[in-house]
Design an enzyme around this catalytic site. Structure first.
Site, PDB file in Angstrom:
ATOM      1  NE  ARG A   1      -3.605   0.006   2.515  1.00  8.43           N
ATOM      2  CZ  ARG A   1      -4.844   0.107   1.788  1.00  8.43           C
ATOM      3  NH1 ARG A   1      -5.177  -1.057   1.446  1.00  8.43           N
ATOM      4  NH2 ARG A   1      -5.690   1.150   2.164  1.00  8.43           N
TER       5      ARG A   1
ATOM      6  CG  HIS B   1      -3.009   6.988 -39.049  1.00  8.01           C
ATOM      7  ND1 HIS B   1      -3.180   7.640 -40.322  1.00  8.01           N
ATOM      8  CD2 HIS B   1      -3.394   5.753 -38.950  1.00  8.01           C
ATOM      9  CE1 HIS B   1      -3.959   6.525 -40.863  1.00  8.01           C
ATOM     10  NE2 HIS B   1      -4.242   5.510 -40.236  1.00  8.01           N
TER      11      HIS B   1
ATOM     12  CD  GLU C   1       2.065  -1.916 -13.043  1.00  8.59           C
ATOM     13  OE1 GLU C   1       1.641  -1.347 -12.177  1.00  8.59           O
ATOM     14  OE2 GLU C   1       1.228  -2.643 -13.767  1.00  8.59           O
TER      15      GLU C   1
ATOM     16  CG  ASN D   1      -4.997   4.979   3.871  1.00  8.92           C
ATOM     17  OD1 ASN D   1      -4.397   5.774   2.904  1.00  8.92           O
ATOM     18  ND2 ASN D   1      -5.822   4.073   3.630  1.00  8.92           N
TER      19      ASN D   1
ATOM     20  CE  LYS E   1      -2.610  -5.682  -5.822  1.00 13.85           C
ATOM     21  NZ  LYS E   1      -2.309  -5.573  -7.144  1.00 13.85           N
TER      22      LYS E   1
HETATM   23  C1  F6R Z   1      -1.578  -2.029 -12.542  1.00 14.64           C
HETATM   24  C2  F6R Z   1      -2.373  -2.016 -11.264  1.00 14.64           C
HETATM   25  C3  F6R Z   1      -3.285  -0.604 -11.352  1.00 14.64           C
HETATM   26  C4  F6R Z   1      -4.537  -1.012 -10.761  1.00 14.64           C
HETATM   27  C5  F6R Z   1      -5.544   0.120 -10.715  1.00 14.64           C
HETATM   28  C6  F6R Z   1      -6.962   0.027 -10.282  1.00 14.64           C
HETATM   29  O1  F6R Z   1      -0.821  -3.117 -12.523  1.00 14.64           O
HETATM   30  O2  F6R Z   1      -2.559  -2.787 -10.563  1.00 14.64           O
HETATM   31  O3  F6R Z   1      -3.326  -0.028 -12.695  1.00 14.64           O
HETATM   32  O4  F6R Z   1      -5.223  -1.785 -11.713  1.00 14.64           O
HETATM   33  O5  F6R Z   1      -5.067   1.172  -9.543  1.00 14.64           O
HETATM   34  O6  F6R Z   1      -6.849  -0.735  -9.035  1.00 14.64           O
HETATM   35  P1  F6R Z   1      -8.367  -1.744  -8.628  1.00 14.64           P
HETATM   36  O7  F6R Z   1      -8.225  -2.884  -9.547  1.00 14.64           O
HETATM   37  O8  F6R Z   1      -7.833  -2.242  -7.273  1.00 14.64           O
HETATM   38  O9  F6R Z   1      -9.342  -0.723  -8.707  1.00 14.64           O
END
Ligand code: F6R
Length: 608
Positions: A27, A505, A489, A100, A603
């Protein structure tokens, strides 16, 4: 997006809190800190860098105590630094807070508190909270927290410890996730379930506007505004703790790639019969489905890319127009929504702030909202009208792999389900697709087993490049976008994805000697056209890797070729995505990147 954890019980809180943070490090990982009550005072240790830095810091003289809070940070306000790390405290150090979220009105509050003599030591928004609590404290910490949060605007999950009442933690939730773990003589607070999973499978999932008072023996949940006790149901988690471990793999990402045959199996389990799909949890009648004149799929990042596959599948099979929107755009653009619109939000975490806001917007405008979600009990899952769970289990690597594959699997089932309800798919056609779907787990396993060595070698060839392109037509283009995102990423290689026919293009200008181009070429109806585009690229020096179905006859077109087992064209995405995940993974490893925790990312993006 920051992880918070709290413990009160009979055990050594430091080791429990550090282990909890480890599970939440996905996180955020730019700084970390821990606060404990040691029987006399509250000790505070924090440092910039990953959790390992905090572990080093406390290793010589670990803080002692049976109650504490801890935090791993993804910086929003104030750069990563020791003073900006959490926990934050008031001037006298009597109140400490982990947070958070984002406090939007912190500047005004800070000014007000400064005028009252409070001194600040960080650039964060969070620091106003312990000062406010201190300001309002009149002998009841719960009351002081209630008064303090009444002044806050924004999103917050909070853990609070105070020297005046050091036998309890206070937790509050508003628009940021928070769970309370229950285990007899010890209790926990945490941003997410994996942090408590080693200790308990029983949790309360707090809703917005709820707070918890947590001692070793008891947890009480209150409404923050009214202070009324809430009788909350205990949520039983069906994940086993091993799911959140690396289990011998070098990285979570690799482990999660390897779990994907199982992910698909779990997502389809109990939902298929020979000709039909059933979703027990979806309450859409055939009449309702027939009434939908438009579907929006709304999500972010990888989940958004799964929506692009859904568009192809649903339009092709169910003949319902589908628009796919990035959630942060959808919520601000007055989409045309009415009662004949179905809005499908997609999210691994179920907590992504933009996706959640889009869901609320859609519901407020009268649309039916269906969620495809991985995390059971998450906010999006709870607020949607219907939920299809992906059943991928905890996904820890920041780069999403198995959740994406689970989303695709669910979307294919949904497309068939909608098509059947609209009488657009006869028994024979449906049975063919369902049969092909049920073969996918085995086929994915075969790709992982048989193609990995070849992909590792390819990764070595590509690892020194700084640019890459992914191309494809039709549904292949959706996978190209996801492959490109995965590569950038985790390996930090600049990468772009284009519909194969669009390259000429403009972007073709960037193709020069040695540039890697990954061409997805599985779609029979446009194969010749894709192959012409591959020739255009090769003529300009691009080094092309083709991802094709086994047995396709165009080997000489590509410099390298990865073959995936044959399936129905429309289902190809689940197979073609796998080599692209592996390729990104091994390129990132080859470049020495931090695969599971790429720079600047986190994440579960719970801020806008
Ligand atoms: C890329 C990735 C992010 C998530 C995005 C949405 O590998 O993991 O692009 O897909 O932050 O996250 P969620 O699915 O948790 O809403």
């Amino acid at each position: 997006m920051c992880g918070i954890v709290g413990y009160v019980g009979e055990q050594d809180a430091t080791s429990i809190l550090l282990a909890g943070l480890k599970k939440l490090e996905y996180r955020g990982y730019d700084s970390a800190g821990i606060a404990l009550y040691n029987g006399l005072e509250i000790t505070l240790d924090k440092t910039v860098g990953k959790l390992s830095e905090l572990e080093k810091l406390v290793s010589n003289n670990p803080p002692k105590g049976n109650i504490g809070i801890a935090h791993t940070r993804w910086a929003t306000h104030g750069k990563p630094s020791s003073p900006n790390s959490h926990p934050h405290s008031c001037c006298c150090g009597d109140v400490v807070v982990v947070h958070n979220g984002i406090i939007e009105n912190y500047v005004k509050l800070k000014e007000e508190l400064k005028e009252k003599g409070h001194q600040f030591s960080s650039a964060t928004d969070t620091e106003v909270i312990p000062h406010l609590i201190d300001e309002y404290y009149e002998g009841d910490i719960k009351d002081a927290v209630r008064k303090a949060v009444a002044r806050l605007k924004g999103a917050y999950a909070l853990g609070v410890l105070s020297l005046q009442e050091p036998d309890r933690l206070i937790a509050v939730r508003q628009d940021s996730p928070l769970v309370i773990g229950l285990n007899g003589n010890e209790n926990f607070l945490a941003s997410d379930i994996p942090a408590v999973l080693d200790h308990t499978d029983e949790v309360y999932i707090l809703d917005d506007g709820e707070m918890a008072e947590i001692t070793d023996k008891q947890v009480e949940i209150f409404n923050v505004e009214t202070a009324q006790l809430i009788d909350k149901d205990i949520f039983k988690v069906d994940w086993d703790p091993g799911m959140a471990e690396k289990s011998g793999f070098d990285h979570f990402m690799l482990k999660e790639i390897h779990e994907q045959p199982e992910t698909i199996r779990k997502s389809i389990a109990g939902r298929l019969n020979e000709t039909d799909i059933k979703f027990d949890e979806v309450n859409l009648s055939q009449e309702e489905i027939k009434s939908y004149s438009r579907i929006y799929v709304v999500a972010c990042g990888t989940a958004y890319h799964s929506g692009l596959v859904a568009k192809y599948a649903i339009e092709d099979l169910a003949k319902i127009p589908v628009e796919v929107d990035v959630a942060s755009e959808f919520r601000y653009r007055n989409p045309l929504i009415d009662e004949n619109t179905l809005v499908i939000v997609v999210s691994q975490s179920g907590e992504t702030a933009d996706t959640l806001a889009a869901l609320r917007e859609a519901k407020a405008n009268g649309a039916r909202a269906l969620a495809l979600v991985n995390t059971v009990g998450s906010t999006i899952a709870r607020e949607a009208d219907d939920v299809i769970y992906i059943h991928a289990g905890p996904e820890i690597a920041v780069a999403s792999t198995k959740a994406y594959i689970g989303m695709l699997s669910c979307f294919y089932m949904l497309a068939i389900y909608l098509a059947r309800a609209k009488n657009k798919l006869n028994d024979q056609a449906s049975a063919k697709l369902i049969k092909a779907l049920s073969k996918l787990p085995e086929q994915v396993g075969k790709i992982i087993k048989e193609d990995t060595d070849k992909i590792k070698q390819l990764a070595k060839n590509y690892a020194k490049q700084e640019h890459a392109f992914f191309i494809g037509r039709k549904i292949d283009y959706s996978v190209a976008l996801e492959g490109s995102l995965k590569l950038k990423e985790i390996s930090y290689i600049h990468s772009e994805a284009y519909p194969a026919g669009e390259l000429k293009h403009g972007t073709l200008a960037l193709i020069e000697e040695g540039i890697p181009v990954i061409a997805l070429a599985t779609q029979t109806s446009v194969l010749d056209k894709t192959l012409s585009n591959v020739k255009e690229v090769k003529a300009r020096g691009g080094v092309v890797t083709g991802v094709v179905f086994v047995g396709q006859e165009e080997k000489e077109q590509f410099d390298y070729q990865i073959e995936v087992p044959k399936t129905e064209d429309i289902l190809s995405t689940i197979l073609t995505a796998i080599p692209l995940q592996l390729l990104s993974y091994y390129i990132a490893v080859e470049r020495g990147c931090d695969v599971d925790q790429p720079r600047n990312l986190a994440k579960s993006v719970t801020v806008e």
